[in-house]
Design a protein around this motif. Sequence first.
Motif, PDB file in Angstrom:
ATOM      1  N   LEU A   1      -5.412   0.033   9.671  1.00 20.38           N
ATOM      2  CA  LEU A   1      -4.856   1.123   8.884  1.00 20.38           C
ATOM      3  C   LEU A   1      -5.912   2.030   8.253  1.00 20.38           C
ATOM      4  O   LEU A   1      -5.608   3.163   7.867  1.00 20.38           O
ATOM      5  CB  LEU A   1      -3.953   0.579   7.782  1.00 20.38           C
ATOM      6  N   CYS A   2      -7.123   1.524   8.095  1.00 21.93           N
ATOM      7  CA  CYS A   2      -8.155   2.313   7.432  1.00 21.93           C
ATOM      8  C   CYS A   2      -8.733   3.396   8.333  1.00 21.93           C
ATOM      9  O   CYS A   2      -9.260   4.375   7.861  1.00 21.93           O
ATOM     10  CB  CYS A   2      -9.286   1.413   6.933  1.00 21.93           C
TER      11      CYS A   2
ATOM     12  N   VAL B   1       0.846  -1.190   0.000  1.00 21.44           N
ATOM     13  CA  VAL B   1       0.000   0.000   0.000  1.00 21.44           C
ATOM     14  C   VAL B   1       0.882   1.239   0.000  1.00 21.44           C
ATOM     15  O   VAL B   1       1.860   1.310   0.750  1.00 21.44           O
ATOM     16  CB  VAL B   1      -0.895   0.020   1.269  1.00 21.44           C
ATOM     17  N   ARG B   2       0.542   2.213  -0.823  1.00 22.30           N
ATOM     18  CA  ARG B   2       1.292   3.457  -0.819  1.00 22.30           C
ATOM     19  C   ARG B   2       1.271   4.092   0.578  1.00 22.30           C
ATOM     20  O   ARG B   2       0.221   4.220   1.200  1.00 22.30           O
ATOM     21  CB  ARG B   2       0.713   4.456  -1.831  1.00 22.30           C
ATOM     22  N   TYR B   3       2.426   4.481   1.022  1.00 18.79           N
ATOM     23  CA  TYR B   3       2.585   5.012   2.388  1.00 18.79           C
ATOM     24  C   TYR B   3       1.684   6.218   2.640  1.00 18.79           C
ATOM     25  O   TYR B   3       1.127   6.372   3.733  1.00 18.79           O
ATOM     26  CB  TYR B   3       4.053   5.390   2.603  1.00 18.79           C
ATOM     27  N   ASP B   4       1.496   7.052   1.632  1.00 12.97           N
ATOM     28  CA  ASP B   4       0.714   8.279   1.819  1.00 12.97           C
ATOM     29  C   ASP B   4      -0.778   8.025   1.986  1.00 12.97           C
ATOM     30  O   ASP B   4      -1.530   8.940   2.357  1.00 12.97           O
ATOM     31  CB  ASP B   4       0.950   9.238   0.649  1.00 12.97           C
ATOM     32  N   LEU B   5      -1.243   6.785   1.737  1.00 12.56           N
ATOM     33  CA  LEU B   5      -2.660   6.475   1.907  1.00 12.56           C
ATOM     34  C   LEU B   5      -3.031   6.165   3.349  1.00 12.56           C
ATOM     35  O   LEU B   5      -4.210   6.180   3.712  1.00 12.56           O
ATOM     36  CB  LEU B   5      -3.050   5.281   1.026  1.00 12.56           C
TER      37      LEU B   5
ATOM     38  N   ASN C   1      -1.332   3.592  14.791  1.00 13.37           N
ATOM     39  CA  ASN C   1      -1.516   2.172  14.486  1.00 13.37           C
ATOM     40  C   ASN C   1      -0.438   1.669  13.530  1.00 13.37           C
ATOM     41  O   ASN C   1       0.025   0.531  13.647  1.00 13.37           O
ATOM     42  CB  ASN C   1      -2.892   1.937  13.876  1.00 13.37           C
ATOM     43  N   LEU C   2      -0.052   2.502  12.585  1.00 12.87           N
ATOM     44  CA  LEU C   2       1.012   2.109  11.654  1.00 12.87           C
ATOM     45  C   LEU C   2       2.313   1.865  12.414  1.00 12.87           C
ATOM     46  O   LEU C   2       2.993   0.859  12.179  1.00 12.87           O
ATOM     47  CB  LEU C   2       1.212   3.194  10.599  1.00 12.87           C
ATOM     48  N   ALA C   3       2.650   2.760  13.315  1.00 17.72           N
ATOM     49  CA  ALA C   3       3.876   2.601  14.102  1.00 17.72           C
ATOM     50  C   ALA C   3       3.833   1.323  14.923  1.00 17.72           C
ATOM     51  O   ALA C   3       4.831   0.595  15.030  1.00 17.72           O
ATOM     52  CB  ALA C   3       4.072   3.816  15.010  1.00 17.72           C
ATOM     53  N   LEU C   4       2.653   1.029  15.494  1.00 20.90           N
ATOM     54  CA  LEU C   4       2.492  -0.181  16.308  1.00 20.90           C
ATOM     55  C   LEU C   4       2.707  -1.439  15.463  1.00 20.90           C
ATOM     56  O   LEU C   4       3.404  -2.373  15.877  1.00 20.90           O
ATOM     57  CB  LEU C   4       1.094  -0.197  16.926  1.00 20.90           C
TER      58      LEU C   4
ATOM     59  N   TRP D   1       8.098   4.283  -8.937  1.00 20.98           N
ATOM     60  CA  TRP D   1       8.725   4.137  -7.634  1.00 20.98           C
ATOM     61  C   TRP D   1       7.955   4.910  -6.558  1.00 20.98           C
ATOM     62  O   TRP D   1       7.340   5.936  -6.821  1.00 20.98           O
ATOM     63  CB  TRP D   1      10.166   4.633  -7.673  1.00 20.98           C
ATOM     64  N   GLY D   2       8.009   4.380  -5.320  1.00 21.40           N
ATOM     65  CA  GLY D   2       7.355   5.055  -4.208  1.00 21.40           C
ATOM     66  C   GLY D   2       7.599   4.324  -2.906  1.00 21.40           C
ATOM     67  O   GLY D   2       8.225   3.259  -2.879  1.00 21.40           O
ATOM     68  N   GLU D   3       7.097   4.912  -1.817  1.00 22.38           N
ATOM     69  CA  GLU D   3       7.189   4.287  -0.498  1.00 22.38           C
ATOM     70  C   GLU D   3       5.926   3.466  -0.253  1.00 22.38           C
ATOM     71  O   GLU D   3       4.808   3.950  -0.470  1.00 22.38           O
ATOM     72  CB  GLU D   3       7.337   5.348   0.593  1.00 22.38           C
ATOM     73  N   TYR D   4       6.125   2.230   0.203  1.00 18.64           N
ATOM     74  CA  TYR D   4       5.004   1.317   0.377  1.00 18.64           C
ATOM     75  C   TYR D   4       5.055   0.641   1.741  1.00 18.64           C
ATOM     76  O   TYR D   4       6.131   0.451   2.323  1.00 18.64           O
ATOM     77  CB  TYR D   4       5.019   0.237  -0.711  1.00 18.64           C
ATOM     78  N   ILE D   5       3.871   0.282   2.222  1.00 16.18           N
ATOM     79  CA  ILE D   5       3.719  -0.552   3.410  1.00 16.18           C
ATOM     80  C   ILE D   5       3.309  -1.943   2.951  1.00 16.18           C
ATOM     81  O   ILE D   5       2.347  -2.099   2.187  1.00 16.18           O
ATOM     82  CB  ILE D   5       2.642   0.015   4.351  1.00 16.18           C
TER      83      ILE D   5
END
Length: 358
Positions: free
Chosen positions: A357-358, A306-310, A316-319, A338-342
């Motif tokens: 995450l939602c 998933v794109r990080y910016d979404l 919760n993401l940090a956890l 290219w991009g940052e993803y989770i």
Amino acid sequence: MLLYIHIPFCASKCGYCAFNSVVDSQEMYLAYVEALCADISASLQSHKVAPGGITSVFIGGGTPNILPAGYYERIFENFLAYVSGDCEISIESNVNLITQHWCAHLYKLGANRISVGVQSFLPQKLAFLEREHSVGDIFSAFSSIQKAGFSNISCDVIYDTPLDSVRSLESEYANLAKLPLSHISAYSLSIDEGSRFGAKQLKAPTQNLSHKVREILGALGFGQYEVSNYAKNGAYCRHNLGYWEAREYIGCGAGAFGRVGSVRTKALSNPRSYIANPHHRTQEVLSAEDLRLEAIMLGLRCKSGVRYDLVRSAANLALLLDSHKLTKTTHADSQGAWGEYIIARDVFLADELAMWLC
């Protein structure tokens, strides 16, 4: 842009199937193909698709290989001018209807990937799933596919039936090593509303064998890249990967869905109604939030992520990152952007992680 084409005809309806398909429908073939061709042509033009703009075509069903090969000449004529030079053109098929002639004809037209509904190598399990082929038919079909020229070959298998166990799957899936496969879709049996199994209120098994399936297929050299999909040497299904990466797609055929921009569309489901009005679409306008949530739900199911910016919930993401259920990377998607993803460490946890995450 992706293009999905639906062929709704089947020789019989399996008990677990809730897809949009009909049987005893040969008299509709010609009229359906004429309507489908008109739909494909109008859809590509209305969405202003340029030559080379279609990067993937997927012909699904139903049972696409129930339709005689000659009909596909007209179907292909209506989209080939729009496909890219490296377009992946996939077609689904059932074992009992595969012939070398049909495969060779489709390969000559331009199909370069074929997916086969194997489902099982156990006679009693094939009977339970109401499949019409034998184990011997499977190997004969794959021989015909290879002789026709196909090298990018996938198959579907089903597990989590009442007949399955760790030992039976190990024995059954040893047969996969004997087939010339580059891709496997392994689906846990679902009892869906609208299927005969659902009408019988057949209960889903209590034992989930997903992790065992992943272990077996991994030992055979197939890496998991989505909840139900495994590939050798990166032979991912480009079309389905496009769905999971939330790419735009056009859907043609009875009951076919599409999404371009923020509008999701659906064609008439009944084949006769579709033949009468192939251009009709119901429309659902999606909000930016709808698209964001969908991208998270789909992205966590596959290796693209998933794109990080979404992601909005930083806490919760940090956890989840700290607990190693998610990882953050920088990589290119299937189109080279290219991009940052989770990314989920275990895609079987995708639905649970999405809720956080939602």
